[in-house]
Design a protein around this motif. Structure first.
Motif, PDB file in Angstrom:
ATOM      1  N   SER A 112       0.815  -1.224   0.000  1.00 43.55           N
ATOM      2  CA  SER A 112       0.000   0.000   0.000  1.00 43.55           C
ATOM      3  C   SER A 112       0.845   1.269   0.000  1.00 43.55           C
ATOM      4  CB  SER A 112      -0.925   0.012   1.225  1.00 43.55           C
ATOM      5  OG  SER A 112      -0.214   0.329   2.421  1.00 43.55           O
ATOM      6  N   LEU A 113       2.144   1.147   0.226  1.00 44.58           N
ATOM      7  CA  LEU A 113       2.987   2.331   0.344  1.00 44.58           C
ATOM      8  C   LEU A 113       2.962   3.205  -0.916  1.00 44.58           C
ATOM      9  CD1 LEU A 113       6.116   0.964   2.235  1.00 44.58           C
ATOM     10  CD2 LEU A 113       4.528   2.712   3.032  1.00 44.58           C
ATOM     11  N   SER A 114       2.826   2.570  -2.059  1.00 46.73           N
ATOM     12  CA  SER A 114       2.866   3.331  -3.306  1.00 46.73           C
ATOM     13  C   SER A 114       1.621   4.197  -3.503  1.00 46.73           C
ATOM     14  CB  SER A 114       3.022   2.387  -4.500  1.00 46.73           C
ATOM     15  OG  SER A 114       1.939   1.471  -4.556  1.00 46.73           O
ATOM     16  N   THR A 115       0.531   3.853  -2.834  1.00 46.88           N
ATOM     17  CA  THR A 115      -0.718   4.607  -2.991  1.00 46.88           C
ATOM     18  C   THR A 115      -1.174   5.285  -1.704  1.00 46.88           C
ATOM     19  OG1 THR A 115      -1.979   2.564  -2.602  1.00 46.88           O
ATOM     20  CG2 THR A 115      -1.524   3.162  -4.892  1.00 46.88           C
TER      21      THR A 115
END
Length: 209
Positions: free
Chosen positions: A178-181
């Motif tokens: 989820s880090l990318s979003t």
């Protein structure tokens, strides 16, 4: 003496016996530091506490107990392997991490804060070994402080997390992804909430009986 270097694997009975005894000492220290922190009116997470938890977990099992890792590490193998931040980044990352935890101490509930601690310590992977054991107990330390004392139960949440390893690892990977979003700790939060409910429900059942 470092047992792992002598026996070569964690399945060796000598390693296993000392690991269990270290865990007992780690939990004893954990309970003591919860009581001391609350008694002093200083409910907070510090780098010193985290390093002490790691020391108790891997003392005489692995090199550098309680010390930040001096080298790169890899978790797992193959395409699914996880490569934590570089070792030279660890001190600064740990300082920012503990600052973040303490900054959000009053704005997050106990399970939310414990979930963040559990994920972030695994993400940084600050030690040569014992990172999982340290992350689980650090998360429980925060949860107990937020709850105002040591939470009862013959089998406490860190042990329940370990027993649900596959679900735990999958939840960690979901949070990482989820880090990318935008960080979403929801999958791991759901697991911790359920395991804590199970722990406290068993205590209530024993008391009712």
């Amino acid at each position: 003496m470092f047992v792992f270097e002598l026996v070569g694997n964690e399945a060796n009975p000598v390693y296993s016996k000392l690991a269990v005894e270290n865990l007992d000492r780690q939990y004893s220290f954990l309970q003591s530091i919860v009581e001391a922190s609350l008694g002093l009116g200083q409910p907070m997470l510090s780098i010193e506490v985290i390093r002490a938890l790691n020391y108790h977990a891997i003392s005489c099992l692995h090199v550098s107990p309680g010390e930040f890792r001096p080298c790169p590490v890899q978790v797992g193998a193959g395409e699914g392997a996880y490569h934590p931040p570089q070792h030279f980044q660890v001190p600064a990352l740990m300082q920012m991490f503990t600052n973040d935890v303490n900054r959000h101490w009053d704005s997050m509930d106990g399970v939310q804060l414990a979930t963040f601690v559990l994920w972030k310590l695994n993400y940084i992977h600050p030690f040569v070994n014992g990172n999982g054991r340290t992350a689980r107990t650090a998360a429980y330390f925060v949860l107990c402080l937020k709850s105002g004392g040591w939470l009862p139960g013959q089998k406490v949440m860190p042990e329940r997390i370990r027993e649900n390893r596959d679900e735990y690892v999958a939840a960690l990977k979901e949070v990482d992804a989820s880090l990318s979003t935008g960080l979403n700790i929801g999958p791991l939060h759901a697991l911790l909430s359920r395991l804590l409910d199970e722990q406290l429900s068993e205590v209530e059942g024993i008391e009712a009986g």
